[in-house]
Design a protein around this motif. Structure first.
Motif, PDB file in Angstrom:
ATOM      1  N   ILE A 567       0.849  -1.186   0.000  1.00  0.00           N
ATOM      2  CA  ILE A 567       0.000   0.000   0.000  1.00  0.00           C
ATOM      3  C   ILE A 567       0.889   1.242   0.000  1.00  0.00           C
ATOM      4  CG2 ILE A 567      -1.730   1.287   1.293  1.00  0.00           C
ATOM      5  CD1 ILE A 567      -2.786  -1.361   2.353  1.00  0.00           C
ATOM      6  N   LEU A 568       0.626   2.165  -0.888  1.00  0.00           N
ATOM      7  CA  LEU A 568       1.367   3.428  -0.978  1.00  0.00           C
ATOM      8  C   LEU A 568       0.806   4.416   0.029  1.00  0.00           C
ATOM      9  CD1 LEU A 568       2.041   1.974  -3.684  1.00  0.00           C
ATOM     10  CD2 LEU A 568       2.114   4.225  -4.750  1.00  0.00           C
ATOM     11  N   ASP A 569       1.662   4.937   0.877  1.00  0.00           N
ATOM     12  CA  ASP A 569       1.257   5.851   1.941  1.00  0.00           C
ATOM     13  C   ASP A 569       1.927   7.203   1.699  1.00  0.00           C
ATOM     14  OD1 ASP A 569       0.372   7.081   4.184  1.00  0.00           O
ATOM     15  OD2 ASP A 569       1.486   5.836   5.615  1.00  0.00           O
ATOM     16  N   ARG A 570       1.100   8.222   1.513  1.00  0.00           N
ATOM     17  CA  ARG A 570       1.651   9.546   1.262  1.00  0.00           C
ATOM     18  C   ARG A 570       2.394  10.076   2.467  1.00  0.00           C
ATOM     19  NH1 ARG A 570       1.251  14.668   2.164  1.00  0.00           N
ATOM     20  NH2 ARG A 570      -0.098  14.203   3.903  1.00  0.00           N
ATOM     21  N   GLU A 571       1.969   9.648   3.661  1.00  0.00           N
ATOM     22  CA  GLU A 571       2.607  10.153   4.878  1.00  0.00           C
ATOM     23  C   GLU A 571       3.909   9.418   5.210  1.00  0.00           C
ATOM     24  OE1 GLU A 571      -1.240  11.425   4.374  1.00  0.00           O
ATOM     25  OE2 GLU A 571      -0.722   9.325   4.789  1.00  0.00           O
ATOM     26  N   SER A 572       4.391   8.534   4.360  1.00  0.00           N
ATOM     27  CA  SER A 572       5.630   7.800   4.610  1.00  0.00           C
ATOM     28  C   SER A 572       6.830   8.742   4.549  1.00  0.00           C
ATOM     29  CB  SER A 572       5.790   6.671   3.593  1.00  0.00           C
ATOM     30  OG  SER A 572       7.064   6.068   3.725  1.00  0.00           O
ATOM     31  N   LEU A 573       7.896   8.328   5.250  1.00  0.00           N
ATOM     32  CA  LEU A 573       9.130   9.111   5.236  1.00  0.00           C
ATOM     33  C   LEU A 573       9.814   9.080   3.872  1.00  0.00           C
ATOM     34  CD1 LEU A 573      10.654   8.067   8.696  1.00  0.00           C
ATOM     35  CD2 LEU A 573       9.401  10.153   8.133  1.00  0.00           C
ATOM     36  N   TYR A 574       9.475   8.130   3.029  1.00  0.00           N
ATOM     37  CA  TYR A 574      10.101   8.010   1.713  1.00  0.00           C
ATOM     38  C   TYR A 574       9.457   8.933   0.684  1.00  0.00           C
ATOM     39  CZ  TYR A 574      11.953   3.795   3.893  1.00  0.00           C
ATOM     40  OH  TYR A 574      12.569   2.929   4.739  1.00  0.00           O
ATOM     41  N   VAL A 575       8.377   9.592   1.080  1.00  0.00           N
ATOM     42  CA  VAL A 575       7.672  10.482   0.160  1.00  0.00           C
ATOM     43  C   VAL A 575       8.112  11.909   0.463  1.00  0.00           C
ATOM     44  CG1 VAL A 575       5.436  11.310  -0.631  1.00  0.00           C
ATOM     45  CG2 VAL A 575       5.739   8.909  -0.009  1.00  0.00           C
ATOM     46  N   LYS A 576       8.603  12.619  -0.584  1.00  0.00           N
ATOM     47  CA  LYS A 576       9.056  13.986  -0.454  1.00  0.00           C
ATOM     48  C   LYS A 576       8.156  14.872  -1.301  1.00  0.00           C
ATOM     49  CE  LYS A 576      12.562  12.514   1.950  1.00  0.00           C
ATOM     50  NZ  LYS A 576      12.616  12.695   3.422  1.00  0.00           N
ATOM     51  N   ASN A 577       7.469  15.792  -0.628  1.00  0.00           N
ATOM     52  CA  ASN A 577       6.568  16.724  -1.340  1.00  0.00           C
ATOM     53  C   ASN A 577       5.519  15.972  -2.154  1.00  0.00           C
ATOM     54  OD1 ASN A 577       8.008  18.986  -0.362  1.00  0.00           O
ATOM     55  ND2 ASN A 577       9.472  18.793  -2.056  1.00  0.00           N
ATOM     56  N   ILE A 591      26.837  -7.798 -26.589  1.00  0.00           N
ATOM     57  CA  ILE A 591      28.189  -8.128 -26.143  1.00  0.00           C
ATOM     58  C   ILE A 591      29.063  -6.901 -26.380  1.00  0.00           C
ATOM     59  CG2 ILE A 591      30.179  -9.642 -26.445  1.00  0.00           C
ATOM     60  CD1 ILE A 591      28.284 -11.757 -27.501  1.00  0.00           C
ATOM     61  N   PRO A 592      29.518  -6.267 -25.342  1.00  0.00           N
ATOM     62  CA  PRO A 592      29.107  -6.477 -23.944  1.00  0.00           C
ATOM     63  C   PRO A 592      27.725  -5.905 -23.712  1.00  0.00           C
ATOM     64  CG  PRO A 592      30.570  -4.587 -24.080  1.00  0.00           C
ATOM     65  CD  PRO A 592      30.489  -5.157 -25.474  1.00  0.00           C
ATOM     66  N   PRO A 593      27.041  -6.369 -22.679  1.00  0.00           N
ATOM     67  CA  PRO A 593      25.687  -5.852 -22.431  1.00  0.00           C
ATOM     68  C   PRO A 593      25.743  -4.381 -22.026  1.00  0.00           C
ATOM     69  CG  PRO A 593      26.381  -7.285 -20.640  1.00  0.00           C
ATOM     70  CD  PRO A 593      27.433  -7.418 -21.705  1.00  0.00           C
ATOM     71  N   ALA A 594      24.688  -3.676 -22.360  1.00  0.00           N
ATOM     72  CA  ALA A 594      24.571  -2.260 -22.010  1.00  0.00           C
ATOM     73  C   ALA A 594      23.251  -2.041 -21.308  1.00  0.00           C
ATOM     74  CB  ALA A 594      24.678  -1.380 -23.252  1.00  0.00           C
ATOM     75  N   SER A 595      23.215  -1.069 -20.479  1.00  0.00           N
ATOM     76  CA  SER A 595      22.015  -0.812 -19.692  1.00  0.00           C
ATOM     77  C   SER A 595      21.795   0.678 -19.567  1.00  0.00           C
ATOM     78  CB  SER A 595      22.121  -1.448 -18.300  1.00  0.00           C
ATOM     79  OG  SER A 595      23.228  -0.899 -17.593  1.00  0.00           O
ATOM     80  N   GLY A 596      20.523   1.034 -19.325  1.00  0.00           N
ATOM     81  CA  GLY A 596      20.139   2.411 -19.088  1.00  0.00           C
ATOM     82  C   GLY A 596      19.154   2.484 -17.945  1.00  0.00           C
ATOM     83  N   THR A 597      19.034   3.631 -17.339  1.00  0.00           N
ATOM     84  CA  THR A 597      18.166   3.807 -16.176  1.00  0.00           C
ATOM     85  C   THR A 597      17.072   4.808 -16.500  1.00  0.00           C
ATOM     86  OG1 THR A 597      19.566   5.543 -15.275  1.00  0.00           O
ATOM     87  CG2 THR A 597      20.043   3.308 -14.578  1.00  0.00           C
ATOM     88  N   GLY A 598      15.961   4.611 -15.781  1.00  0.00           N
ATOM     89  CA  GLY A 598      14.842   5.533 -15.879  1.00  0.00           C
ATOM     90  C   GLY A 598      14.220   5.749 -14.515  1.00  0.00           C
ATOM     91  N   THR A 599      13.702   6.936 -14.290  1.00  0.00           N
ATOM     92  CA  THR A 599      13.129   7.295 -12.993  1.00  0.00           C
ATOM     93  C   THR A 599      11.626   7.488 -13.152  1.00  0.00           C
ATOM     94  OG1 THR A 599      15.178   8.382 -12.325  1.00  0.00           O
ATOM     95  CG2 THR A 599      13.188   8.938 -11.092  1.00  0.00           C
ATOM     96  N   LEU A 600      10.872   6.817 -12.263  1.00  0.00           N
ATOM     97  CA  LEU A 600       9.414   6.944 -12.222  1.00  0.00           C
ATOM     98  C   LEU A 600       9.036   7.754 -10.995  1.00  0.00           C
ATOM     99  CD1 LEU A 600       6.598   6.153 -13.338  1.00  0.00           C
ATOM    100  CD2 LEU A 600       6.689   4.166 -11.819  1.00  0.00           C
ATOM    101  N   GLN A 601       8.280   8.814 -11.197  1.00  0.00           N
ATOM    102  CA  GLN A 601       7.829   9.669 -10.100  1.00  0.00           C
ATOM    103  C   GLN A 601       6.312   9.479  -9.942  1.00  0.00           C
ATOM    104  OE1 GLN A 601       9.133  13.565 -11.402  1.00  0.00           O
ATOM    105  NE2 GLN A 601      11.028  13.405 -10.175  1.00  0.00           N
ATOM    106  N   ILE A 602       5.903   9.129  -8.730  1.00  0.00           N
ATOM    107  CA  ILE A 602       4.481   8.892  -8.427  1.00  0.00           C
ATOM    108  C   ILE A 602       4.020  10.007  -7.510  1.00  0.00           C
ATOM    109  CG2 ILE A 602       2.812   7.270  -7.488  1.00  0.00           C
ATOM    110  CD1 ILE A 602       4.792   5.038  -8.021  1.00  0.00           C
ATOM    111  N   TYR A 603       3.095  10.795  -8.007  1.00  0.00           N
ATOM    112  CA  TYR A 603       2.514  11.854  -7.182  1.00  0.00           C
ATOM    113  C   TYR A 603       1.303  11.262  -6.459  1.00  0.00           C
ATOM    114  CZ  TYR A 603       0.691  16.366  -5.701  1.00  0.00           C
ATOM    115  OH  TYR A 603       0.237  17.413  -4.956  1.00  0.00           O
ATOM    116  N   LEU A 604       1.371  11.190  -5.110  1.00  0.00           N
ATOM    117  CA  LEU A 604       0.327  10.568  -4.300  1.00  0.00           C
ATOM    118  C   LEU A 604      -0.666  11.630  -3.852  1.00  0.00           C
ATOM    119  CD1 LEU A 604       2.510   8.129  -2.168  1.00  0.00           C
ATOM    120  CD2 LEU A 604       1.135   7.604  -4.188  1.00  0.00           C
ATOM    121  N   ILE A 605      -1.933  11.366  -4.199  1.00  0.00           N
ATOM    122  CA  ILE A 605      -3.024  12.267  -3.802  1.00  0.00           C
ATOM    123  C   ILE A 605      -3.489  11.846  -2.413  1.00  0.00           C
ATOM    124  CG2 ILE A 605      -5.316  13.117  -4.391  1.00  0.00           C
ATOM    125  CD1 ILE A 605      -4.684  12.423  -7.296  1.00  0.00           C
TER     126      ILE A 605
END
Length: 915
Positions: A567-577, A591-605
Motif C-alpha cells: 500500500i502506498l502511503d503519502r505520509e511515509s518518510l520516503y515520500v518527499k513533497n 556483447i558487452p551488455p549495455a544498460s540504461g536507467t529511468g526514474t518513475l515519479q508517483i505523485y500521491l493524492i
C-alpha cells in the motif's frame, strides 16, 4: 698713428695671403645682410696644395648664418660652411692674380649676395720693394731675409691728427704647416720684425695656445731676432689650428707695437685609415625582392679632414658569398654606404644568408693613393609566404566508434617549404564539405604541423555509417603577391563509423504519474518501457528495479509493467513533497551488455486516512478555575482538506469528566480546557478529549491529556510544595526526605574533619621516640663505611664482636637515635606501608639529619658504625667446612664433552687421575 711711426714686418717662409679690409666703417643703425667687404684680396704662392686654406670671407645675416650657403664660379676653389676659401685641387697659378666671385644665398628667402675675391701671386722682395716706391703702403725690407722671402707690411694706423682715413688695411694671412713633418726641428715658420728696431732694441714674444698655454712650447720665438719656430711634428687630428698673438716691447718691457694675430693652420695629410663603426653588420631583405630594395647601411669614419680628399671615404663591395644565383646580387652606394639589391632571384629556400665584404677607401676611393679598411655585412634572406602548403596524399581514411567525442580519427600530413614554425609555415585546416552537422574539426599539431581530424560531436551509426569530407589547408599568413594556391592544397577524408552496442534508454525519463494513496497491492500503475537504439541488432531488453526505497513497486522484467507490491502511503518518510521516486534498469543482451536507467515519479493524492492527535499531551492548571485555562489543538498527518477545522469535545463516560471539565472553542484549530467546578484537589488527572477532523468522511480520535492541578500563587503559577503535592507525595514523605538529606550532609562533614585531624597528627609526629615506641620501619643508612681505603685506622674486630661495645649498651635508657643498635630484646617490626606519604618521607629525612647533628653521643664520621644488629650468631656451620672430595671417586671425563667453557674444569678434575 703718424707716418713716422714704426712698422712691424712679417716674413713668411711658406706662402701666405694678403687681404685688405675697411677699418673705418661707421656703426649701422639698422641690420643689413651682406659681406663685410665687396672686394677681398689675399697673397698666395704660385703652387697650391689641395685643401690649402687661402682666405676667409665674412658674411653677416640678420637671421644668422645657419641657413646661408656659399658657392663660387670657379672650379679650382671652394668655400666652406664657415666662409673659408680653400683649393679644390692641387694646382699652379700661371698668372699674377686670380679673381672669382663668391656668392652667399639664403635658402629660406632665396636672396643672393656677391663679393669679389682677388688672389695675388706673391712677388719677390725686390718687387715688393718697388711697390714701396710707389707709395701705396710703406714697407721695410729685412736685409737678413733670403731673396725668395715674401714681405708683408704691418697694418697701418691713421695719424693722431686724424687728417686722413685709409679705405683698407693689410691683413696677415694664415700660416699653413703640414702635419707629420720630419723636421729637422725646431723648424722656422716666420720672422717678426719692427722697423723701430733700427732705433731701439726690441724683444719679441708670442702668446696663446701652443706657446704659453697647453699644449706648451709647440711654438717658440727668438726674442731678439723675432724668428718663430715649430718645435715638433704637428697632428691635425689632435688640433687643427692655433691662434697666437705676437708682441713687441723694448728692453724695459714697454709696448712698442700693438699685438698682431697669427693664425696657424695644420695642413692635413692622409695618415688615417677609414674605420668602420662595426666590424660585422647585420641586415635582412625579403626573398623575391625587386632590384633596388634597401638592405642596410654601413658607415666608416676617417679622422682626416673631411673637406679634403684625405677624409673623403668611398665604399665598394669586394666579395659576395655565395655567388648564387648571381655573383653581383648587391651593390653599395659609394658615398653613403647604402647596400641595395641589384639583381632578382633572392630565394630563402635556396640561399638563406649572404656574406658581403665591404671595403672603405679614402682619397675619394683612389686605390693607388688611398688607405682602405674592410668590414663584413651579413645579409639574411627573410622568408615570405611564397610556398603554399600541399597535402602529401590526395585522400585520407579513418574510422570512429559511434558516440565517441574528442577522438582523433585521422592525421593529415602536409609539406611546406617556408620557414618552419613561422606564420608562413603554420598550417590552418578547414572542412569545405561533407560535414553539415559539424561532427568534426581539424586541429593543427604545433610541432609536426599535421592536421588532426577530431570528433567534436558524437556520431550515430544508425544515422550515418560514413562521412566523406573535403578539407583545405592554408597558412596563417596570406600568400605573397602573385602566388596562387596549389591544387594539392585540398584532399578528401573518408571516415567510417563503427557500430557499437548502445544502452537502452527510456523515452520519457523521469516519468510522472498521479494516483491516490492507499491503492491495494497488485494494482497496475503504468508501463515503463525502454527503447534499444541498435536497430540493426536483434537484442532483447530486460527490466529490473534499481532503487525502490519503500519496496512498494514491482516491474515486469519483459515488458516493463509496474504494479504495486504494498500500500502506498503519502505520509511515509520516503515520500518527499507528495512524490515517491523509484529507479528502474533496462539492460540488453548485447556483447558487452549495455544498460540504461529511468526514474518513475508517483505523485500521491492525499486521502483522509489519519485521525488527528491532541496537543499538548501534558499541562497544568490551578486548582481554582478563574485563574487560568489550557489551550489545546490537534495535529493531523494528512493535508488540506483532510485536516481542520477540528471539533473538540469531552466524552460522556465517565461522567466525572464533563462534571469537572469544560471545553470552549477558540477557532477552527484551537480550544480551551478549563475547570467547570470552583475547586479541584491538587493532583494528576487524565482528561479524555475527542478530536474530529474535517475530512470526507471525517475521522475522530480520543486522546488523553495529563493535567496537573496544583495550588497557585497570586500570579497563577504553581507553588513548589503544591507541585510536589500534585505529583502525589504527602507532607510526611516530604519531611522524611528532607531529614535524610540533612543526615547525609552531617556525615560527610564529620568525615572531612576526621581526615584533616589525622593529616595534622601525621605531620606533628616526632622522630625522637621512647624505646618502647620504637618502630623499625623507617629509612636506615647502610652505606657509611668511613673515609675510604686510606682511612683504615680502626679495629675491624669490632665488626665480629658487637658484644664488646659496652659504651653503647651501657647508654642510659631514654631518648635515642633510631639508627642505633637496640638494647635488649629485638622488637618485631610492623609491616611497612606500600606507598608512604611523600611529605612524611621528606620530614623524616630532615628530622633525622637534625637529630644526628645534635646528638652528643653519636660517633664521628670515620669511626666504627653499627648498621643494624642481626643477632648473636648462627647455629649453622661454616660453608667452608664442606669437603667436595667426600663424595668419593667420580669420573669427570664427561666435562670434556661440554665444550670450551668447561675445558678448565675438565683439566682440573678429569685429567688429575691420569697424572
Amino acid at each position: 698713428m703718424t707716418a713716422g711711426s714704426g712698422v712691424l714686418l712679417v716674413l713668411l717662409w711658406l706662402s701666405g695671403a694678403l687681404r685688405a679690409h675697411n677699418g673705418d666703417l661707421t656703426a649701422r643703425e639698422t641690420c643689413k645682410a651682406g659681406f663685410s667687404e665687396e672686394d677681398y684680396t689675399a697673397l698666395i704662392s704660385q703652387n697650391i696644395l689641395e685643401g690649402e686654406k687661402l682666405l676667409k670671407v665674412k658674411f653677416s645675416s640678420c637671421l644668422g648664418t645657419k641657413g646661408t650657403q656659399y658657392e663660387t664660379n670657379s672650379m679650382d676653389f671652394k668655400v666652406g660652411a664657415d666662409g673659408t676659401i680653400f683649393a679644390a685641387r692641387e694646382l699652379r697659378v700661371p698668372s699674377e692674380q686670380v679673381a672669382f666671385t663668391v656668392t652667399a644665398w639664403d635658402r629660406q628667402t632665396a636672396e643672393r649676395w656677391d663679393a669679389v675675391v682677388r688672389l695675388l701671386v706673391a712677388q719677390t722682395s725686390s718687387s715688393v720693394h718697388s711697390g714701396h716706391k710707389k707709395g701705396k703702403k710703406s714697407t721695410v725690407l729685412d736685409p737678413s731675409q733670403p731673396p725668395n722671402d715674401t714681405l708683408l707690411p704691418w697694418p697701418q694706423r691713421q695719424n693722431s691728427n686724424g687728417l686722413r682715413r685709409q679705405k683698407r688695411d693689410w691683413v696677415i694671412p694664415p700660416i699653413n704647416v703640414p702635419e707629420n713633418s720630419r723636421g729637422p726641428f725646431p723648424q722656422q715658420l716666420v720672422r717678426i720684425r719692427s722697423d723701430k728696431d733700427n732705433d731701439i732694441p726690441i724683444r719679441y714674444s708670442v702668446t696663446g695656445v701652443g706657446a704659453d698655454q697647453p699644449p706648451m712650447e709647440v711654438f717658440s720665438i727668438d726674442s731678439m731676432s723675432g724668428r718663430m719656430y715649430v718645435t715638433r711634428p704637428m697632428d691635425r687630428e689632435e688640433r687643427a689650428s692655433y691662434h697666437l698673438r705676437a708682441h713687441a716691447v723694448d728692453m724695459n718691457g714697454n709696448k712698442v707695437e700693438n699685438p698682431i694675430d697669427l693664425y696657424i693652420y695644420v695642413i692635413d695629410m692622409n695618415d688615417n685609415r677609414p674605420e668602420f663603426a662595426n666590424q660585422v653588420y647585420n641586415g635582412s631583405v625579403d626573398e623575391g625582392s625587386k632590384p633596388g630594395t634597401y638592405v642596410m647601411t654601413v658607415t666608416a669614419n676617417d679622422a682626416d679632414d673631411s673637406t679634403t680628399a684625405n677624409g673623403m671615404v668611398r665604399y665598394r663591395i669586394v666579395t659576395q658569398t655565395p655567388q648564387s644565383p648571381s655573383q653581383n646580387m648587391f651593390t653599395i652606394n659609394s658615398e653613403t654606404g647604402d647596400i641595395v639589391t641589384v639583381a632578382a632571384g633572392l630565394d630563402r629556400e635556396k640561399v638563406q644568408q649572404y656574406t658581403v665584404i665591404i671595403q672603405a677607401t679614402d682619397m675619394e676611393g683612389n686605390l693607388n693613393y688611398g688607405l682602405s679598411n674592410t668590414a663584413t655585412a651579413i645579409v639574411t634572406v627573410t622568408d615570405v609566404n611564397d610556398n603554399p602548403p600541399e597535402f602529401t596524399a590526395s585522400t585520407y581514411a579513418g574510422e570512429v566508434p559511434e558516440n565517441r567525442v574528442e577522438t582523433v580519427v585521422a592525421n593529415l600530413t602536409v609539406m611546406d617549404r617556408d620557414q618552419p614554425h613561422s606564420p608562413n609555415w603554420n598550417a590552418v585546416y578547414r572542412i569545405i564539405s561533407g560535414d553539415p552537422s559539424g561532427h568534426f574539426s581539424i586541429r593543427t599539431d604545433p610541432v609536426t604541423n599535421e592536421g588532426m581530424v577530431t570528433v567534436v560531436k558524437a556520431v550515430d551509426y544508425e544515422l550515418n555509417r560514413a562521412f566523406m569530407l573535403t578539407v583545405m589547408v592554408s597558412n596563417q599568413a596570406p600568400l605573397a603577391s602573385g602566388i596562387q594556391m596549389s591544387f594539392q592544397s585540398t584532399a578528401g577524408v573518408t571516415i567510417s563509423v563503427m557500430d557499437i552496442n548502445e544502452a537502452p534508454y527510456f523515452p520519457s525519463n523521469h516519468k510522472l504519474i498521479r494516483l491516490e494513496e492507499g491503492v491495494p497491492p497488485g494494482t497496475v500503475l503504468t508501463t515503463f518501457s525502454a527503447v534499444d537504439p541498435d536497430r540493426f541488432m536483434q537484442q532483447a531488453v530486460r527490466y529490473s528495479k534499481l532503487s525502490d526505497p519503500a519496496n512498494w513497486l514491482h516491474i515486469n522484467n519483459t515488458n516493463g509493467q509496474i504494479t504495486t507490491a504494498a500500500i502506498l502511503d503519502r505520509e511515509s518518510l520516503y515520500v518527499k513533497n507528495n512524490v515517491y521516486e523509484a529507479t528502474f534498469l533496462a539492460a540488453d543482451n548485447g556483447i558487452p551488455p549495455a544498460s540504461g536507467t529511468g526514474t518513475l515519479q508517483i505523485y500521491l493524492i492525499d486521502i483522509n486516512d489519519n485521525a488527528p492527535e491532541l496537543l499538548p499531551k501534558e499541562a497544568q492548571i490551578c486548582e481554582k478555575p478563574s485563574l487560568n485555562a489550557i489551550n489545546i489543538t490537534a495535529a493531523d498527518a494528512d493535508i488540506d482538506p483532510n485536516i481542520g477545522p477540528y471539533v473538540f469535545e469531552l466524552p460522556f463516560v465517565p461522567a466525572t469528566v464533563r462534571k469537572n471539565w469544560t471545553i470552549s472553542r477558540l477557532n477552527g484549530d484551537y480550544a480551551q480546557l478549563s475547570l467547570r467546578i470552583m475547586y479541584l484537589e491538587a493532583g494528576m488527572y487524565d482528561v479524555p478529549i475527542i478530536v474530529t477532523d474535517s475530512g470526507n468522511p471525517p475521522l475522530s480520535n480520543m486522546s488523553i491529556i495529563k493535567v496537573k492541578v496544583c495550588p497557585c500563587d497570586e500570579n497563577g503559577d504553581c507553588t513548589t510544595i503544591g507541585a510536589v503535592a500534585a505529583a502525589g507525595l504527602g507532607t510526611g514523605a516530604i519531611v522524611a526526605i528532607l531529614i535524610c538529606i540533612v543526615i547525609l550532609l552531617t556525615m560527610v562533614l564529620l568525615f572531612v574533619v576526621w581526615m584533616k585531624r589525622r593529616e595534622k597528627e601525621r605531620h606533628t609526629k616526632q622522630l625522637l621516640i621512647d624505646p618502647e615506641d620504637d618502630v623499625r620501619d623507617n629509612i636506615l643508612k647502610y652505606d657509611e663505611e668511613g673515609g675510604g681505603e686510606e682511612d683504615q685506622d680502626y679495629d675491624l674486630s669490632q665488626l665480629q664482636q658487637p658484644e664488646a661495645m659496652e659504651h653503647v649498651l651501657s647508654k642510659a635508657p631514654g631518648v635515642r637515635r633510631v639508627d642505633e643498635r637496640p638494647v635488649g630484646a629485638e622488637p618485631q617490626y610492623p609491616v611497612r606501608p606500600v606507598v608512604p606519604h611523600p611529605g612524611d618521607i621528606g620530614d623524616f629525612i630532615n628530622e633525622g639529619l637534625r637529630a644526628a647533628d645534635n646528638d652528643p653521643t653519636a660517633p664521628p664520621y670515620d669511626s666504627l658504625l653499627v648498621f643494624d644488629y642481626e643477632g648473636s650468631g648462627s647455629t649453622a656451620g661454616s660453608v667452608s667446612s664442606l669437603n667436595s672430595s667426600s663424595s668419593g671417586d667420580q669420573d669427570y671425563d664427561y666435562l670434556n664433552d661440554w665444550g670450551p667453557r668447561f675445558k678448565k674444569l675438565a683439566d682440573m678434575y678429569g685429567g688429575g687421575e691420569e697424572d
